[in-house]
Design an enzyme around this catalytic site. Structure first.
Site, PDB file in Angstrom:
ATOM      1  N   HIS A 176      13.807 -10.485 -12.221  1.00 24.76           N
ATOM      2  CA  HIS A 176      13.690  -9.494 -11.606  1.00 24.76           C
ATOM      3  C   HIS A 176      13.011  -8.636 -12.105  1.00 24.76           C
ATOM      4  O   HIS A 176      11.415  -8.043 -12.476  1.00 24.76           O
ATOM      5  CB  HIS A 176      13.582  -9.047 -10.321  1.00 24.76           C
ATOM      6  CG  HIS A 176      12.933  -7.941  -9.429  1.00 24.76           C
ATOM      7  ND1 HIS A 176      12.318  -7.289  -9.398  1.00 24.76           N
ATOM      8  CD2 HIS A 176      11.857  -8.802  -8.812  1.00 24.76           C
ATOM      9  CE1 HIS A 176      11.737  -6.970  -8.232  1.00 24.76           C
ATOM     10  NE2 HIS A 176      11.109  -7.977  -8.168  1.00 24.76           N
ATOM     11  N   GLY A 187       9.312 -24.390 -15.423  1.00 22.39           N
ATOM     12  CA  GLY A 187       9.975 -23.315 -15.232  1.00 22.39           C
ATOM     13  C   GLY A 187      10.981 -22.997 -15.653  1.00 22.39           C
ATOM     14  O   GLY A 187      12.549 -23.594 -15.503  1.00 22.39           O
ATOM     15  N   GLU A 207      11.955 -27.535 -12.921  1.00 18.31           N
ATOM     16  CA  GLU A 207      12.987 -26.651 -13.361  1.00 18.31           C
ATOM     17  C   GLU A 207      13.633 -26.669 -12.726  1.00 18.31           C
ATOM     18  O   GLU A 207      14.864 -26.324 -13.308  1.00 18.31           O
ATOM     19  CB  GLU A 207      12.010 -25.510 -11.989  1.00 18.31           C
ATOM     20  CG  GLU A 207      11.504 -24.506 -12.128  1.00 18.31           C
ATOM     21  CD  GLU A 207      10.848 -23.536 -10.567  1.00 18.31           C
ATOM     22  OE1 GLU A 207      11.608 -22.865 -10.585  1.00 18.31           O
ATOM     23  OE2 GLU A 207      10.837 -23.934  -9.633  1.00 18.31           O
ATOM     24  N   ASN A 239      12.501 -20.438 -16.993  1.00 18.83           N
ATOM     25  CA  ASN A 239      13.865 -19.990 -16.333  1.00 18.83           C
ATOM     26  C   ASN A 239      15.041 -20.676 -15.878  1.00 18.83           C
ATOM     27  O   ASN A 239      16.205 -20.552 -15.835  1.00 18.83           O
ATOM     28  CB  ASN A 239      13.325 -18.935 -15.745  1.00 18.83           C
ATOM     29  CG  ASN A 239      12.028 -17.996 -16.048  1.00 18.83           C
ATOM     30  OD1 ASN A 239      11.774 -18.068 -17.467  1.00 18.83           O
ATOM     31  ND2 ASN A 239      11.047 -17.454 -15.585  1.00 18.83           N
ATOM     32  N   ASP A 240      14.376 -21.210 -14.460  1.00 18.93           N
ATOM     33  CA  ASP A 240      15.497 -22.210 -13.901  1.00 18.93           C
ATOM     34  C   ASP A 240      15.684 -23.389 -14.651  1.00 18.93           C
ATOM     35  O   ASP A 240      16.850 -23.761 -14.827  1.00 18.93           O
ATOM     36  CB  ASP A 240      15.120 -22.619 -12.849  1.00 18.93           C
ATOM     37  CG  ASP A 240      14.734 -21.183 -10.919  1.00 18.93           C
ATOM     38  OD1 ASP A 240      15.645 -20.538 -11.644  1.00 18.93           O
ATOM     39  OD2 ASP A 240      13.564 -21.018 -10.949  1.00 18.93           O
ATOM     40  N   CYS A 246       5.479 -22.063 -17.573  1.00 23.70           N
ATOM     41  CA  CYS A 246       5.109 -20.458 -17.427  1.00 23.70           C
ATOM     42  C   CYS A 246       6.297 -20.225 -16.549  1.00 23.70           C
ATOM     43  O   CYS A 246       6.763 -18.638 -15.698  1.00 23.70           O
ATOM     44  CB  CYS A 246       4.731 -20.274 -15.497  1.00 23.70           C
ATOM     45  SG  CYS A 246       5.380 -21.694 -14.206  1.00 23.70           S
ATOM     46  N   ARG A 281       2.103 -20.262  -6.461  1.00 22.47           N
ATOM     47  CA  ARG A 281       3.171 -20.847  -6.369  1.00 22.47           C
ATOM     48  C   ARG A 281       3.964 -20.435  -4.994  1.00 22.47           C
ATOM     49  O   ARG A 281       3.919 -19.389  -4.773  1.00 22.47           O
ATOM     50  CB  ARG A 281       4.877 -20.500  -6.864  1.00 22.47           C
ATOM     51  CG  ARG A 281       5.638 -21.267  -6.875  1.00 22.47           C
ATOM     52  CD  ARG A 281       6.199 -20.754  -7.671  1.00 22.47           C
ATOM     53  NE  ARG A 281       6.979 -19.936  -7.699  1.00 22.47           N
ATOM     54  CZ  ARG A 281       7.923 -19.617  -8.312  1.00 22.47           C
ATOM     55  NH1 ARG A 281       7.973 -19.906  -9.742  1.00 22.47           N
ATOM     56  NH2 ARG A 281       8.010 -17.571  -8.000  1.00 22.47           N
ATOM     57  N   ARG A 341       2.983 -15.419  -8.595  1.00 19.56           N
ATOM     58  CA  ARG A 341       4.856 -15.690  -7.586  1.00 19.56           C
ATOM     59  C   ARG A 341       3.743 -15.051  -6.498  1.00 19.56           C
ATOM     60  O   ARG A 341       3.174 -13.880  -5.861  1.00 19.56           O
ATOM     61  CB  ARG A 341       5.798 -15.397  -8.237  1.00 19.56           C
ATOM     62  CG  ARG A 341       6.505 -15.226  -8.978  1.00 19.56           C
ATOM     63  CD  ARG A 341       7.377 -14.597  -9.502  1.00 19.56           C
ATOM     64  NE  ARG A 341       8.479 -15.193 -10.744  1.00 19.56           N
ATOM     65  CZ  ARG A 341       8.005 -15.382 -11.703  1.00 19.56           C
ATOM     66  NH1 ARG A 341       7.229 -14.259 -12.579  1.00 19.56           N
ATOM     67  NH2 ARG A 341       8.696 -15.746 -13.078  1.00 19.56           N
TER      68      ARG A 341
HETATM   69  C1  PEP Z   1      11.098 -20.750 -14.026  1.00 19.86           C
HETATM   70  O1  PEP Z   1      11.841 -20.840 -13.183  1.00 19.86           O
HETATM   71  O2  PEP Z   1      10.384 -20.350 -15.314  1.00 19.86           O
HETATM   72  C2  PEP Z   1       9.827 -19.607 -13.199  1.00 19.86           C
HETATM   73  C3  PEP Z   1       8.511 -19.301 -13.834  1.00 19.86           C
HETATM   74  O3  PEP Z   1       9.978 -19.215 -11.260  1.00 19.86           O
HETATM   75  P1  PEP Z   1      10.823 -18.302 -11.573  1.00 19.86           P
HETATM   76  O4  PEP Z   1      10.718 -17.626 -11.975  1.00 19.86           O
HETATM   77  O5  PEP Z   1      10.239 -17.003 -10.490  1.00 19.86           O
HETATM   78  O6  PEP Z   1      11.940 -18.754 -10.738  1.00 19.86           O
HETATM   79 MG    MG Z   2      11.614 -20.373 -11.279  1.00 18.31          MG
END
Ligand code: PEP
Ligand code: MG
Length: 424
Positions: free
Chosen positions: A67, A326, A304, A328-329, A376, A208, A161
């Protein structure tokens, strides 16, 4: 030139000096004055007002996709994450300088003209926006960043988001509705989306639905009734929670219905953390029940989890218009590396061959089904990932505000190279 006090990960570029202020609980946020450096374990959405006042941010925990990192980049504030013992080591009022590129915290201050916010630090060398066949979009997490995001000339918002629109009220959705009523809740979402949809109109804005883990909800008023989970990242979040609490989810969908009714035909609906076609069909049915026609509106899912990537064919048959990586996940779940755990941050590799294979195969299937693809996650701002995606025929790439211009140029270079290779 001061002594090195701490070393973490540079999460948002720029140099800032100021007095350190350690904040723990919500009631301490007032401590943070204009120009202070916030020092905290981990930031949460309720801290955003204080983060806006601060000149820089240091967190003990977290990685590049936490975050603090995401929000700091949108605010243009230098930030360091995963600095270990910052909250124990730094004293309130102690003058420090942070370098959000190198990840260093040093003793003392630097002259104001040596301080740069992230906006200046990443100001593009090339001010001209190139024309690209692959669309280049931008990610927005805090609606107030919409105007800055639109000014990049991005082709739309690849991810807006919803979390901040709700969690910045410092209440869980359940508590917010109990205190203010359903209509106010729907209005809260509409307000957050509308500003960005206006900033970008007629460029598309992909919104989202809510995806906050229970440990984030727990910090809010009403959070005491959140379930306790050993692994919130593997728990009750994203579409799982929405499908399980459809009596609440329907208000998010109602917000979309009203936005469309108001004429915001540039808004698109995106569902987070789906695993398979069953999730997608259930979400689509709820959307339809709420009065949003899936045949008319553009809607899709985030990819994700490896399960989502592996069931893309069935999801395409369920009628999605787009799939957005996604990473990141997707990286966290493919490699079993907690994205917020600084002890394994060196293993968080979005370019790992297994992650790339899932992405490449998904794009290939989507092309067969005429489903648009995008990214994203944070990796969409990395040149290597951009080259890989363009090479594989992705439809669009969504980057951080500060990376949009560089990504546009990287896309252009790669497209030209592919064209030259094809005619040589
Ligand atoms: C991700 O998971 O890449 C994503 C963009 O979602 P968040 O970072 O909000 O989990
Ligand atoms: Mg995510």
């Amino acid at each position: 030139d001061g002594d090195l006090l701490l070393q973490g990960l540079g999460a948002s570029p720029g140099i800032a000096s100021g007095p350190a202020q350690t904040v723990g609980k919500l009631d301490q946020l007032d401590k943070v004055g204009e120009g202070d450096i916030i020092v905290t374990e981990m930031t949460t959405p309720d801290m955003v007002p204080a983060m806006k006042r601060a000149s820089g941010i240091i967190t003990n925990e977290g990685g590049m996709t936490s975050h603090a990192a995401i929000v700091a980049r949108e605010l243009g504030a230098p930030a360091i994450v995963g600095a270990g013992t910052a909250t124990e080591q730094l004293e309130d009022g102690q003058l420090v300088t942070i370098d959000g590129e190198k990840g260093s915290v040093t003793e003392g201050t630097v002259e104001p003209d040596e301080q740069t916010d992230a906006v200046e630090a990443v100001r593009p060398e090339n001010p001209v926006k190139p024309m690209t066949a692959t669309e280049v979009k931008v990610n927005v997490s805090i609606p107030e960043a919409g105007e800055r995001a639109a000014a990049t000339g991005a082709d739309g918002v690849g991810l807006l988001r919803m979390e901040h629109m709700i969690l910045s009220t410092n209440k869980t959705p359940e508590r917010y509705i109990a205190d203010h009523g359903e209509d106010a809740y729907v209005e809260e979402i509409i307000d957050g989306v509308r500003g960005v949809a206006d900033d970008f109109y007629p460029r598309p804005v992909r919104v989202r639905t809510l995806d906050a883990p229970t440990d984030e909800f727990r910090q809010m008023e009403g959070g005491e009734s959140e379930p306790h989970e050993h692994n919130p990242m593997l728990g009750y979040r994203g579409i799982r929670r929405s499908l399980d609490r459809s009596e609440l989810f329907k208000y998010e969908l109602e917000a979309f219905r009203r936005l469309f009714e108001m004429g915001y035909d540039n808004v698109e609906v995106m569902f987070p953390l789906v695993n398979d076609a069953e999730d997608v069909i259930q979400a689509r049915n709820l959307m339809e029940e709420a009065g949003v026609d899936p045949e008319v509106r553009s809607w899709g899912v985030m990819i994700e989890t490896p399960a989502a990537a592996l069931s893309i064919e069935e999801m395409a048959e369920a009628g999605i218009d787009f799939a957005s990586f996604g990473t990141n996940d997707l990286t966290q779940y493919t490699l079993a590396v907690d994205r917020n755990n600084e002890h394994v941050a060196d293993r968080f590799d979005e370019l790992h061959p297994s992650v790339l294979q899932l992405i490449g195969d998904t794009i290939e299937t989507c092309r067969e089904y005429d489903v648009a693809t995008s990214i994203c996650g944070q990796a969409g701002s990395k040149p290597e990932m951009v080259r890989f995606l363009v090479n594989n025929g992705v439809s669009s790439i969504s980057a951080n505000i500060d990376a949009v211009r560089d990504v546009q140029h990287e896309v252009k270079r790669k497209e030209q190279k592919l064209l030259l290779d094809s005619i040589r």
